[in-house]
Design a protein around this motif. Structure first.
Motif, PDB file in Angstrom:
ATOM      1  N   PRO A  80     -36.885 -17.271  31.700  1.00 15.85           N
ATOM      2  CA  PRO A  80     -38.182 -17.723  32.215  1.00 15.85           C
ATOM      3  C   PRO A  80     -39.309 -17.662  31.183  1.00 15.85           C
ATOM      4  O   PRO A  80     -39.605 -16.607  30.624  1.00 15.85           O
ATOM      5  CB  PRO A  80     -38.468 -16.752  33.372  1.00 15.85           C
ATOM      6  CG  PRO A  80     -37.163 -16.131  33.720  1.00 15.85           C
ATOM      7  CD  PRO A  80     -36.336 -16.148  32.467  1.00 15.85           C
ATOM      8  N   CYS A  81     -39.939 -18.795  30.975  1.00 12.79           N
ATOM      9  CA  CYS A  81     -41.062 -18.874  30.039  1.00 12.79           C
ATOM     10  C   CYS A  81     -42.211 -17.974  30.470  1.00 12.79           C
ATOM     11  O   CYS A  81     -42.879 -17.387  29.616  1.00 12.79           O
ATOM     12  CB  CYS A  81     -41.554 -20.313  29.928  1.00 12.79           C
ATOM     13  SG  CYS A  81     -40.393 -21.432  29.116  1.00 12.79           S
ATOM     14  N   ASN A  82     -42.438 -17.862  31.775  1.00  9.52           N
ATOM     15  CA  ASN A  82     -43.569 -17.054  32.221  1.00  9.52           C
ATOM     16  C   ASN A  82     -43.405 -15.591  31.819  1.00  9.52           C
ATOM     17  O   ASN A  82     -44.383 -14.928  31.490  1.00  9.52           O
ATOM     18  CB  ASN A  82     -43.818 -17.199  33.723  1.00  9.52           C
ATOM     19  CG  ASN A  82     -42.674 -16.699  34.569  1.00  9.52           C
ATOM     20  OD1 ASN A  82     -41.513 -16.778  34.193  1.00  9.52           O
ATOM     21  ND2 ASN A  82     -42.999 -16.202  35.756  1.00  9.52           N
ATOM     22  N   VAL A  83     -42.187 -15.084  31.811  1.00  7.14           N
ATOM     23  CA  VAL A  83     -41.950 -13.695  31.396  1.00  7.14           C
ATOM     24  C   VAL A  83     -42.258 -13.556  29.902  1.00  7.14           C
ATOM     25  O   VAL A  83     -42.959 -12.630  29.489  1.00  7.14           O
ATOM     26  CB  VAL A  83     -40.500 -13.261  31.706  1.00  7.14           C
ATOM     27  CG1 VAL A  83     -40.197 -11.889  31.131  1.00  7.14           C
ATOM     28  CG2 VAL A  83     -40.239 -13.292  33.210  1.00  7.14           C
ATOM     29  N   LEU A  84     -41.760 -14.469  29.107  1.00  6.22           N
ATOM     30  CA  LEU A  84     -42.019 -14.422  27.665  1.00  6.22           C
ATOM     31  C   LEU A  84     -43.505 -14.570  27.363  1.00  6.22           C
ATOM     32  O   LEU A  84     -44.038 -13.893  26.477  1.00  6.22           O
ATOM     33  CB  LEU A  84     -41.218 -15.519  26.957  1.00  6.22           C
ATOM     34  CG  LEU A  84     -39.700 -15.379  27.018  1.00  6.22           C
ATOM     35  CD1 LEU A  84     -39.028 -16.626  26.452  1.00  6.22           C
ATOM     36  CD2 LEU A  84     -39.230 -14.130  26.308  1.00  6.22           C
ATOM     37  N   THR A  85     -44.179 -15.402  28.128  1.00 11.17           N
ATOM     38  CA  THR A  85     -45.612 -15.615  27.927  1.00 11.17           C
ATOM     39  C   THR A  85     -46.409 -14.351  28.225  1.00 11.17           C
ATOM     40  O   THR A  85     -47.307 -13.971  27.458  1.00 11.17           O
ATOM     41  CB  THR A  85     -46.108 -16.782  28.803  1.00 11.17           C
ATOM     42  OG1 THR A  85     -45.406 -17.975  28.424  1.00 11.17           O
ATOM     43  CG2 THR A  85     -47.599 -17.001  28.644  1.00 11.17           C
ATOM     44  N   VAL A  86     -46.091 -13.694  29.320  1.00 13.96           N
ATOM     45  CA  VAL A  86     -46.817 -12.469  29.677  1.00 13.96           C
ATOM     46  C   VAL A  86     -46.575 -11.392  28.626  1.00 13.96           C
ATOM     47  O   VAL A  86     -47.511 -10.735  28.164  1.00 13.96           O
ATOM     48  CB  VAL A  86     -46.427 -11.966  31.086  1.00 13.96           C
ATOM     49  CG1 VAL A  86     -47.006 -10.587  31.362  1.00 13.96           C
ATOM     50  CG2 VAL A  86     -46.874 -12.952  32.150  1.00 13.96           C
ATOM     51  N   SER A 100     -46.333  -9.836  18.242  1.00 14.99           N
ATOM     52  CA  SER A 100     -46.066 -10.680  19.409  1.00 14.99           C
ATOM     53  C   SER A 100     -44.963 -11.666  19.048  1.00 14.99           C
ATOM     54  O   SER A 100     -44.656 -11.866  17.880  1.00 14.99           O
ATOM     55  CB  SER A 100     -47.316 -11.448  19.850  1.00 14.99           C
ATOM     56  OG  SER A 100     -47.715 -12.361  18.839  1.00 14.99           O
ATOM     57  N   PHE A 101     -44.411 -12.283  20.071  1.00 13.28           N
ATOM     58  CA  PHE A 101     -43.423 -13.338  19.823  1.00 13.28           C
ATOM     59  C   PHE A 101     -44.076 -14.499  19.084  1.00 13.28           C
ATOM     60  O   PHE A 101     -43.491 -15.064  18.158  1.00 13.28           O
ATOM     61  CB  PHE A 101     -42.836 -13.860  21.135  1.00 13.28           C
ATOM     62  CG  PHE A 101     -42.059 -12.847  21.918  1.00 13.28           C
ATOM     63  CD1 PHE A 101     -41.199 -11.957  21.301  1.00 13.28           C
ATOM     64  CD2 PHE A 101     -42.167 -12.800  23.300  1.00 13.28           C
ATOM     65  CE1 PHE A 101     -40.472 -11.039  22.030  1.00 13.28           C
ATOM     66  CE2 PHE A 101     -41.442 -11.891  24.039  1.00 13.28           C
ATOM     67  CZ  PHE A 101     -40.602 -11.003  23.408  1.00 13.28           C
ATOM     68  N   SER A 102     -45.285 -14.865  19.501  1.00 17.10           N
ATOM     69  CA  SER A 102     -45.945 -16.008  18.860  1.00 17.10           C
ATOM     70  C   SER A 102     -46.264 -15.707  17.391  1.00 17.10           C
ATOM     71  O   SER A 102     -46.158 -16.601  16.544  1.00 17.10           O
ATOM     72  CB  SER A 102     -47.204 -16.412  19.626  1.00 17.10           C
ATOM     73  OG  SER A 102     -48.062 -15.322  19.819  1.00 17.10           O
ATOM     74  N   PHE A 177     -31.586 -18.729  18.918  1.00 18.44           N
ATOM     75  CA  PHE A 177     -31.760 -19.168  20.304  1.00 18.44           C
ATOM     76  C   PHE A 177     -33.085 -18.662  20.877  1.00 18.44           C
ATOM     77  O   PHE A 177     -33.746 -19.361  21.642  1.00 18.44           O
ATOM     78  CB  PHE A 177     -30.584 -18.708  21.168  1.00 18.44           C
ATOM     79  CG  PHE A 177     -29.384 -19.615  21.117  1.00 18.44           C
ATOM     80  CD1 PHE A 177     -28.776 -19.936  19.917  1.00 18.44           C
ATOM     81  CD2 PHE A 177     -28.852 -20.135  22.275  1.00 18.44           C
ATOM     82  CE1 PHE A 177     -27.664 -20.767  19.864  1.00 18.44           C
ATOM     83  CE2 PHE A 177     -27.741 -20.969  22.238  1.00 18.44           C
ATOM     84  CZ  PHE A 177     -27.152 -21.293  21.032  1.00 18.44           C
ATOM     85  N   CYS A 178     -33.475 -17.461  20.497  1.00 19.68           N
ATOM     86  CA  CYS A 178     -34.743 -16.906  20.984  1.00 19.68           C
ATOM     87  C   CYS A 178     -35.924 -17.698  20.450  1.00 19.68           C
ATOM     88  O   CYS A 178     -36.826 -18.060  21.215  1.00 19.68           O
ATOM     89  CB  CYS A 178     -34.868 -15.440  20.593  1.00 19.68           C
ATOM     90  SG  CYS A 178     -33.712 -14.363  21.452  1.00 19.68           S
ATOM     91  N   PHE A 179     -35.917 -17.978  19.157  1.00 18.61           N
ATOM     92  CA  PHE A 179     -37.008 -18.771  18.588  1.00 18.61           C
ATOM     93  C   PHE A 179     -37.038 -20.169  19.204  1.00 18.61           C
ATOM     94  O   PHE A 179     -38.106 -20.716  19.463  1.00 18.61           O
ATOM     95  CB  PHE A 179     -36.895 -18.866  17.063  1.00 18.61           C
ATOM     96  CG  PHE A 179     -37.470 -17.694  16.323  1.00 18.61           C
ATOM     97  CD1 PHE A 179     -38.592 -17.038  16.787  1.00 18.61           C
ATOM     98  CD2 PHE A 179     -36.898 -17.261  15.145  1.00 18.61           C
ATOM     99  CE1 PHE A 179     -39.149 -15.964  16.094  1.00 18.61           C
ATOM    100  CE2 PHE A 179     -37.433 -16.194  14.443  1.00 18.61           C
ATOM    101  CZ  PHE A 179     -38.562 -15.543  14.916  1.00 18.61           C
ATOM    102  N   THR A 180     -35.872 -20.741  19.427  1.00 15.33           N
ATOM    103  CA  THR A 180     -35.816 -22.059  20.064  1.00 15.33           C
ATOM    104  C   THR A 180     -36.433 -21.999  21.454  1.00 15.33           C
ATOM    105  O   THR A 180     -37.203 -22.883  21.848  1.00 15.33           O
ATOM    106  CB  THR A 180     -34.360 -22.564  20.127  1.00 15.33           C
ATOM    107  OG1 THR A 180     -33.846 -22.649  18.793  1.00 15.33           O
ATOM    108  CG2 THR A 180     -34.272 -23.918  20.801  1.00 15.33           C
ATOM    109  N   CYS A 185     -40.923 -23.036  25.193  1.00 10.12           N
ATOM    110  CA  CYS A 185     -41.898 -22.485  26.124  1.00 10.12           C
ATOM    111  C   CYS A 185     -43.337 -22.629  25.618  1.00 10.12           C
ATOM    112  O   CYS A 185     -44.278 -22.171  26.270  1.00 10.12           O
ATOM    113  CB  CYS A 185     -41.602 -20.991  26.374  1.00 10.12           C
ATOM    114  SG  CYS A 185     -40.083 -20.677  27.295  1.00 10.12           S
ATOM    115  N   ASN A 186     -43.492 -23.231  24.438  1.00 10.67           N
ATOM    116  CA  ASN A 186     -44.826 -23.391  23.828  1.00 10.67           C
ATOM    117  C   ASN A 186     -45.534 -22.059  23.617  1.00 10.67           C
ATOM    118  O   ASN A 186     -46.721 -21.915  23.885  1.00 10.67           O
ATOM    119  CB  ASN A 186     -45.705 -24.329  24.637  1.00 10.67           C
ATOM    120  CG  ASN A 186     -45.175 -25.732  24.654  1.00 10.67           C
ATOM    121  OD1 ASN A 186     -44.811 -26.270  23.608  1.00 10.67           O
ATOM    122  ND2 ASN A 186     -45.093 -26.327  25.829  1.00 10.67           N
ATOM    123  N   ILE A 187     -44.787 -21.093  23.132  1.00 10.32           N
ATOM    124  CA  ILE A 187     -45.361 -19.767  22.864  1.00 10.32           C
ATOM    125  C   ILE A 187     -45.756 -19.676  21.407  1.00 10.32           C
ATOM    126  O   ILE A 187     -45.133 -20.175  20.546  1.00 10.32           O
ATOM    127  CB  ILE A 187     -44.370 -18.649  23.261  1.00 10.32           C
ATOM    128  CG1 ILE A 187     -44.239 -18.675  24.776  1.00 10.32           C
ATOM    129  CG2 ILE A 187     -44.812 -17.292  22.757  1.00 10.32           C
ATOM    130  CD1 ILE A 187     -43.295 -17.665  25.359  1.00 10.32           C
TER     131      ILE A 187
END
Length: 187
Positions: A80-86, A100-102, A177-180, A185-187
């Protein structure tokens, strides 16, 4: 206004309030699960980056209903993108934009990483990235034995955290795969 009309008006107001409360309850269900992220936020607020790193991994694995050994690159494809975004926002906010991931994705791209290098699982780009963020030391990747020697402060290399959740039996494939997924997710 007589008592009967007042009762009708009060009844209509109560119905209106009830309808608005129902609407508000429906919208509140859309808010991200606060309990899921509370501990991560507390660790980050306190500057406890080691604990926050472990909690980040815990959140990801809990959401995926997996453990560290069974979480596969394919599990990341639909994560879920929302989890990664939060998670990303929390890390950015409480690390003053250092971790951060970004931030990691930006650093990956700054050393030549692209969607093409991710698809090819280009280990040379991953090594450059690892050296830049401190995931590699003296030509070796961080492992369970040297993890505790990391600098768990704001003095650590930009992009170092979160790090532990990337550790996987799938190695470079998981990172790619994580970076992809972060890109998708536009993070």
């Amino acid at each position: 206004m007589d008592a009967q009309n007042q009762l009708v008006e009060i009844s209509e107001q109560l119905r209106s309030i009830s309808t608005r409360l129902g609407y508000i309850e429906d919208k509140l269900m859309l808010i991200t699960d606060i309990d899921r992220y509370n501990q991560l936020q507390e660790f980050l607020k306190a500057g406890q980056f080691k604990e926050a790193d472990a909690e980040t991994s815990n959140i990801i694995l809990t959401v995926a209903n997996k453990d560290r050994e069974t979480f596969t690159p394919n599990d990341m494809i639909d994560f879920p993108c929302n989890v990664l975004t939060v998670i990303d926002r929390l890390w950015k906010t409480y690390s003053k934009d250092r971790f951060s991931f970004s931030q990691q994705l930006a650093i990956y791209q700054s050393v030549g990483g692209t969607i093409e290098t991710l698809m090819a699982q280009d280990i040379n780009i991953l090594r450059k990235f690892g050296e830049q963020v401190g995931w590699r030391n003296d030509g070796e990747w961080i492992n369970d034995e040297n993890y505790d020697q990391l600098d768990f402060s704001l003095n650590a290399p930009v992009g170092l955290f979160p790090v532990i959740w990337w550790k996987s039996p799938y190695g470079a494939k998981m990172v790619c795969f994580c970076f992809t997924r972060l890109l998708n997710c536009n993070i």
